[in-house]
Structures are given as C-alpha cells and as structure tokens.
Design a protein around this motif. Structure first.
Motif, PDB file in Angstrom:
ATOM      1  N   THR A  10       0.827  -1.205   0.000  1.00 15.27           N
ATOM      2  CA  THR A  10       0.000   0.000   0.000  1.00 15.27           C
ATOM      3  C   THR A  10       0.860   1.253   0.000  1.00 15.27           C
ATOM      4  O   THR A  10       0.568   2.228  -0.710  1.00 15.27           O
ATOM      5  CB  THR A  10      -0.939  -0.003   1.220  1.00 15.27           C
ATOM      6  N   GLN A  11       1.906   1.250   0.795  1.00 12.43           N
ATOM      7  CA  GLN A  11       2.808   2.404   0.827  1.00 12.43           C
ATOM      8  C   GLN A  11       3.413   2.663  -0.545  1.00 12.43           C
ATOM      9  O   GLN A  11       3.509   3.814  -0.988  1.00 12.43           O
ATOM     10  CB  GLN A  11       3.904   2.187   1.864  1.00 12.43           C
ATOM     11  N   ALA A  12       3.829   1.605  -1.222  1.00 10.31           N
ATOM     12  CA  ALA A  12       4.436   1.761  -2.548  1.00 10.31           C
ATOM     13  C   ALA A  12       3.405   2.191  -3.588  1.00 10.31           C
ATOM     14  O   ALA A  12       3.754   2.870  -4.562  1.00 10.31           O
ATOM     15  CB  ALA A  12       5.106   0.464  -2.977  1.00 10.31           C
ATOM     16  N   ALA A  13       2.136   1.812  -3.395  1.00 12.39           N
ATOM     17  CA  ALA A  13       1.081   2.244  -4.310  1.00 12.39           C
ATOM     18  C   ALA A  13       0.748   3.716  -4.107  1.00 12.39           C
ATOM     19  O   ALA A  13       0.550   4.470  -5.071  1.00 12.39           O
ATOM     20  CB  ALA A  13      -0.162   1.389  -4.124  1.00 12.39           C
ATOM     21  N   GLU A  14       0.684   4.129  -2.864  1.00  9.26           N
ATOM     22  CA  GLU A  14       0.360   5.524  -2.555  1.00  9.26           C
ATOM     23  C   GLU A  14       1.500   6.461  -2.927  1.00  9.26           C
ATOM     24  O   GLU A  14       1.282   7.596  -3.351  1.00  9.26           O
ATOM     25  CB  GLU A  14       0.038   5.655  -1.062  1.00  9.26           C
ATOM     26  N   ASP A  15       2.720   5.976  -2.768  1.00 12.96           N
ATOM     27  CA  ASP A  15       3.899   6.785  -3.048  1.00 12.96           C
ATOM     28  C   ASP A  15       4.956   5.885  -3.683  1.00 12.96           C
ATOM     29  O   ASP A  15       5.785   5.311  -2.977  1.00 12.96           O
ATOM     30  CB  ASP A  15       4.435   7.418  -1.756  1.00 12.96           C
ATOM     31  N   PRO A  16       4.920   5.722  -5.020  1.00 11.39           N
ATOM     32  CA  PRO A  16       5.865   4.811  -5.683  1.00 11.39           C
ATOM     33  C   PRO A  16       7.269   5.418  -5.793  1.00 11.39           C
ATOM     34  O   PRO A  16       7.869   5.451  -6.867  1.00 11.39           O
ATOM     35  CB  PRO A  16       5.224   4.591  -7.045  1.00 11.39           C
ATOM     36  N   SER A  17       7.764   5.865  -4.662  1.00 12.84           N
ATOM     37  CA  SER A  17       9.120   6.411  -4.629  1.00 12.84           C
ATOM     38  C   SER A  17      10.128   5.278  -4.719  1.00 12.84           C
ATOM     39  O   SER A  17       9.812   4.103  -4.505  1.00 12.84           O
ATOM     40  CB  SER A  17       9.344   7.194  -3.339  1.00 12.84           C
ATOM     41  N   TRP A  18      11.348   5.643  -5.022  1.00  8.83           N
ATOM     42  CA  TRP A  18      12.426   4.658  -5.152  1.00  8.83           C
ATOM     43  C   TRP A  18      12.538   3.814  -3.881  1.00  8.83           C
ATOM     44  O   TRP A  18      12.615   2.588  -3.934  1.00  8.83           O
ATOM     45  CB  TRP A  18      13.729   5.381  -5.433  1.00  8.83           C
ATOM     46  N   GLU A  19      12.539   4.468  -2.726  1.00 12.72           N
ATOM     47  CA  GLU A  19      12.765   3.761  -1.471  1.00 12.72           C
ATOM     48  C   GLU A  19      11.607   2.841  -1.121  1.00 12.72           C
ATOM     49  O   GLU A  19      11.820   1.746  -0.595  1.00 12.72           O
ATOM     50  CB  GLU A  19      13.029   4.756  -0.338  1.00 12.72           C
ATOM     51  N   ARG A  20      10.375   3.259  -1.397  1.00 16.05           N
ATOM     52  CA  ARG A  20       9.230   2.404  -1.058  1.00 16.05           C
ATOM     53  C   ARG A  20       9.141   1.192  -1.981  1.00 16.05           C
ATOM     54  O   ARG A  20       8.828   0.088  -1.538  1.00 16.05           O
ATOM     55  CB  ARG A  20       7.940   3.216  -1.085  1.00 16.05           C
ATOM     56  N   VAL A  21       9.411   1.386  -3.261  1.00 15.06           N
ATOM     57  CA  VAL A  21       9.422   0.254  -4.182  1.00 15.06           C
ATOM     58  C   VAL A  21      10.568  -0.691  -3.837  1.00 15.06           C
ATOM     59  O   VAL A  21      10.404  -1.919  -3.851  1.00 15.06           O
ATOM     60  CB  VAL A  21       9.519   0.745  -5.638  1.00 15.06           C
ATOM     61  N   LYS A  22      11.703  -0.129  -3.496  1.00 11.66           N
ATOM     62  CA  LYS A  22      12.846  -0.950  -3.085  1.00 11.66           C
ATOM     63  C   LYS A  22      12.504  -1.779  -1.856  1.00 11.66           C
ATOM     64  O   LYS A  22      12.815  -2.979  -1.787  1.00 11.66           O
ATOM     65  CB  LYS A  22      14.042  -0.053  -2.794  1.00 11.66           C
ATOM     66  N   ALA A  23      11.842  -1.180  -0.861  1.00 13.25           N
ATOM     67  CA  ALA A  23      11.473  -1.900   0.359  1.00 13.25           C
ATOM     68  C   ALA A  23      10.528  -3.060   0.052  1.00 13.25           C
ATOM     69  O   ALA A  23      10.644  -4.145   0.643  1.00 13.25           O
ATOM     70  CB  ALA A  23      10.834  -0.940   1.354  1.00 13.25           C
ATOM     71  N   ARG A  24       9.594  -2.840  -0.882  1.00 15.04           N
ATOM     72  CA  ARG A  24       8.666  -3.914  -1.254  1.00 15.04           C
ATOM     73  C   ARG A  24       9.416  -5.074  -1.896  1.00 15.04           C
ATOM     74  O   ARG A  24       9.149  -6.249  -1.607  1.00 15.04           O
ATOM     75  CB  ARG A  24       7.609  -3.363  -2.210  1.00 15.04           C
ATOM     76  N   LEU A  25      10.380  -4.769  -2.767  1.00 17.06           N
ATOM     77  CA  LEU A  25      11.147  -5.822  -3.428  1.00 17.06           C
ATOM     78  C   LEU A  25      12.091  -6.533  -2.465  1.00 17.06           C
ATOM     79  O   LEU A  25      12.297  -7.749  -2.568  1.00 17.06           O
ATOM     80  CB  LEU A  25      11.935  -5.231  -4.595  1.00 17.06           C
ATOM     81  N   GLU A  26      12.665  -5.795  -1.531  1.00 19.78           N
ATOM     82  CA  GLU A  26      13.594  -6.418  -0.577  1.00 19.78           C
ATOM     83  C   GLU A  26      12.893  -7.451   0.301  1.00 19.78           C
ATOM     84  O   GLU A  26      13.537  -8.384   0.787  1.00 19.78           O
ATOM     85  CB  GLU A  26      14.267  -5.347   0.272  1.00 19.78           C
ATOM     86  N   TRP A  27      11.592  -7.304   0.498  1.00 15.43           N
ATOM     87  CA  TRP A  27      10.830  -8.308   1.265  1.00 15.43           C
ATOM     88  C   TRP A  27      10.944  -9.682   0.616  1.00 15.43           C
ATOM     89  O   TRP A  27      10.883 -10.714   1.309  1.00 15.43           O
ATOM     90  CB  TRP A  27       9.366  -7.885   1.357  1.00 15.43           C
ATOM     91  N   LEU A  28      11.138  -9.702  -0.696  1.00 13.74           N
ATOM     92  CA  LEU A  28      11.171 -10.963  -1.438  1.00 13.74           C
ATOM     93  C   LEU A  28      12.484 -11.722  -1.281  1.00 13.74           C
ATOM     94  O   LEU A  28      12.521 -12.926  -1.510  1.00 13.74           O
ATOM     95  CB  LEU A  28      10.961 -10.696  -2.933  1.00 13.74           C
ATOM     96  N   MET A  29      13.551 -11.034  -0.955  1.00 13.18           N
ATOM     97  CA  MET A  29      14.892 -11.580  -1.096  1.00 13.18           C
ATOM     98  C   MET A  29      15.547 -11.926   0.238  1.00 13.18           C
ATOM     99  O   MET A  29      15.401 -11.199   1.218  1.00 13.18           O
ATOM    100  CB  MET A  29      15.795 -10.570  -1.816  1.00 13.18           C
ATOM    101  N   ALA A  30      16.322 -13.003   0.243  1.00 13.87           N
ATOM    102  CA  ALA A  30      17.180 -13.290   1.384  1.00 13.87           C
ATOM    103  C   ALA A  30      18.360 -12.327   1.402  1.00 13.87           C
ATOM    104  O   ALA A  30      18.826 -11.915   2.464  1.00 13.87           O
ATOM    105  CB  ALA A  30      17.670 -14.735   1.324  1.00 13.87           C
ATOM    106  N   ASP A  31      18.829 -11.966   0.219  1.00 10.57           N
ATOM    107  CA  ASP A  31      19.955 -11.043   0.066  1.00 10.57           C
ATOM    108  C   ASP A  31      19.438  -9.753  -0.558  1.00 10.57           C
ATOM    109  O   ASP A  31      19.160  -9.710  -1.763  1.00 10.57           O
ATOM    110  CB  ASP A  31      21.023 -11.669  -0.823  1.00 10.57           C
ATOM    111  N   PRO A  32      19.292  -8.677   0.218  1.00 11.01           N
ATOM    112  CA  PRO A  32      18.738  -7.430  -0.312  1.00 11.01           C
ATOM    113  C   PRO A  32      19.521  -6.862  -1.489  1.00 11.01           C
ATOM    114  O   PRO A  32      18.957  -6.106  -2.293  1.00 11.01           O
ATOM    115  CB  PRO A  32      18.793  -6.475   0.889  1.00 11.01           C
ATOM    116  N   SER A  33      20.796  -7.217  -1.630  1.00  2.00           N
ATOM    117  CA  SER A  33      21.576  -6.687  -2.746  1.00  2.00           C
ATOM    118  C   SER A  33      21.092  -7.222  -4.090  1.00  2.00           C
ATOM    119  O   SER A  33      21.472  -6.700  -5.151  1.00  2.00           O
ATOM    120  CB  SER A  33      23.066  -7.004  -2.560  1.00  2.00           C
ATOM    121  N   MET A  34      20.255  -8.257  -4.074  1.00  5.37           N
ATOM    122  CA  MET A  34      19.676  -8.766  -5.316  1.00  5.37           C
ATOM    123  C   MET A  34      18.699  -7.772  -5.927  1.00  5.37           C
ATOM    124  O   MET A  34      18.341  -7.882  -7.101  1.00  5.37           O
ATOM    125  CB  MET A  34      18.955 -10.095  -5.058  1.00  5.37           C
ATOM    126  N   VAL A  35      18.243  -6.815  -5.134  1.00  6.52           N
ATOM    127  CA  VAL A  35      17.316  -5.795  -5.633  1.00  6.52           C
ATOM    128  C   VAL A  35      18.137  -4.688  -6.287  1.00  6.52           C
ATOM    129  O   VAL A  35      18.577  -3.742  -5.637  1.00  6.52           O
ATOM    130  CB  VAL A  35      16.436  -5.235  -4.501  1.00  6.52           C
TER     131      VAL A  35
END
Length: 286
Positions: free
Chosen positions: A154-179
């Motif tokens: 929801t945060q990324a939808a309301e404000d698709p800023s770089w940091e919010r989209v990055k945070a949503r993608l990092e949830w998917l990964m064991a290694d955040p550097s994959m984002v």
C-alpha cells in the motif's frame, strides 16, 4: 555482486512481449520457446509481474513453449475495479489456455501463482500436466505476514518512490543486494500507472482475513490434486517455514519437496541455476 538488469538477463534470449485478448481481459505476456513444444505457464506472486521469470525463460524455452503472464490487476494486464479473489485468476488462466489453443499445460506458480496453480490443478485435472508450487500461498493466514505485505504494498502504491518500491522488493529476497536499480525501476514503472492505486487495493483483497479464509486451500483440497507436484520452498522464505512446504508436499498424493538454500520468496530469481535445474528435472521427469 555483479550488477545485473532485466535486459542483461534477456539479451541473448529469443523472446517476445505481447498481449492476449482473453475474454474481458487483456493479458500481457513474455514468451519464449517454440510453439510446437508443450505449454508451460509461469505465474507470479501478489503485486508482481512477468519479469519475475526473466532469468528462467532461456533454460525452460529449450524444452517448453513458455508464457510468463501478468495476472489481471497486475503488471500491464487489465485491472478490474473489484476485489480479486482466486476464482477471478482461475478464470483468466482458463481463458489464456483457450486463447493459446491448448487444452493442457504445465504450470510453475510462485506465491499467489502457486495458490492459483494448486486450485486450478484441483478443479481442472484434465487441463493440468505437472505443476510446481514455488513458496506457494493459500494454506496459511499469518496476520503478521499479511499486515507486513499489505503495508509495504500500500505504501508503494500511494507513493511509488524509489525507497518504497525498493522496500517492497527487498521483502522478497534473502539477500537485499539482489534488488538492483534496474529491478526497482521495472516495478516502479508499473506502480506509477494511473490505475495502480485502485489495482493495488483490488489485488490486496486476499490480505483481508475473512476474504483470505474463503479462498484458502484446505487439506482435503490438497489431497484432491491428481497432478504430479513439486513443492519448492526456501530456508529463508518470509511467508512461512520449510515445515509448511513439507506438509503441503505430504498432503498432495503425488507431491514431493525440494528445499533451496539461501533464497527468500523468489528462488527462481535469487538462486536461478539451482531453481532451473530442480524445476526442469521435475517437469521433464528426469
């Protein structure tokens, strides 16, 4: 890690991007492989898109006619203005098969895609070959996980800023550097669509506890799946423990479990070589 991008993943892959007119839906796809090969549908997770499989197209196209699609309410497919539940996705999948002229298909589904795949296999055994259920949803309703996913999305939808989209993608990964920056921009462009705020509310319907419960897969549902099934789980999946993957595999009559180390919710992207080998060995009966 070495910088990667969606284009570098696809640079030497013979593929195409397009749209299928599937009844009331316009379904976007990435496709690779010869039409005379068996059909393999790859189905992504919640708020995801076909690019979840850019690292898997080449290996699978050697053996299959591969279609990675955007679910309705996701990516660049049609975005209905009503809450999306599992029957809506099932309807889209059936229409995709019909549009492609295939009675049956192999399936690989991640998270929501695994949920849809399992239900499709249960309800439509005559249209289902072997299935892969990759960190699948639909068997758990953990309020903390659901709330975290809802908040980040929801945060990324309301404000698709770089940091919010990055945070949503990092949830998917064991290694955040994959984002990588490229992956962030790929998803950010989707989230920047004018209709995305509404679409996100609609595809987040399954994070509502009451809605989720009426769509969940019961133990008897899993026991009713006739297809051979590979359950893929990871040691660092944020949605649930390996024990849940083992339980699912034990309930499906012809189910088996494969565990991938050092990956989160996107093993097909994070541990590509291992995932491709395990999945292809299963799909090809090797």
């Amino acid at each position: 890690m070495t910088y990667t991008s969606v284009w570098s993943d696809l640079a030497q892959v013979e593929f195409r991007q397009g749209y299928l007119e599937t009844g009331p839906y316009r379904t976007r796809f990435l496709q690779s492989g010869s039409p005379d090969k068996p059909l393999l549908l790859m189905l992504h997770g919640i708020t995801g898109h076909a690019e979840a499989y850019v690292r898997n197209l080449a290996a699978h196209a050697e053996h299959f006619n591969v279609y990675a699609i955007d679910f309705i309410g996701h990516g660049y497919s049609t975005k209905p203005e009503h809450p999306l539940e599992i029957p809506h996705y099932l309807d889209q999948v059936q229409r995709v098969l019909d549009a492609l002229g295939h009675e049956r298909a192999y399936f690989s589904g991640e998270s929501l895609g695994g949920w849809v795949t399992a239900r499709f296999a249960q309800l439509h055994p005559g249209r289902t070959e072997r299935i892969v259920l990759n960190t699948m949803g639909g068997t758990m309703a953990n309020p903390k996980v659901m709330e975290r996913l809802l908040t980040l999305s929801t945060q990324a939808a309301e404000d698709p800023s770089w940091e919010r989209v990055k945070a949503r993608l990092e949830w998917l990964m064991a290694d955040p550097s994959m984002v990588t920056d490229d992956l962030i921009r790929t998803r950010q462009a989707i989230f920047e669509q004018p209709d995305w705020k509404t679409a996100c509310r609609m595809n987040m319907a399954l994070q509502d506890l009451q809605t989720r419960r009426r769509n969940m897969l019961t133990d008897d549902d899993l026991r009713a799946i006739e297809a051979e099934a590979l359950v893929v789980w990871t040691t660092k999946d944020p949605s649930g423990p390996v024990d849940e993957g083992r339980r699912i595999a034990d309930l499906i009559p012809r189910g088996r479990l494969a565990v991938i180390e050092n990956a989160g919710h996107w093993p097909q992207y994070e541990q590509t070589g291992t995932f491709n080998r395990i999945q292809l060995d299963f799909l090809l009966g090797r």
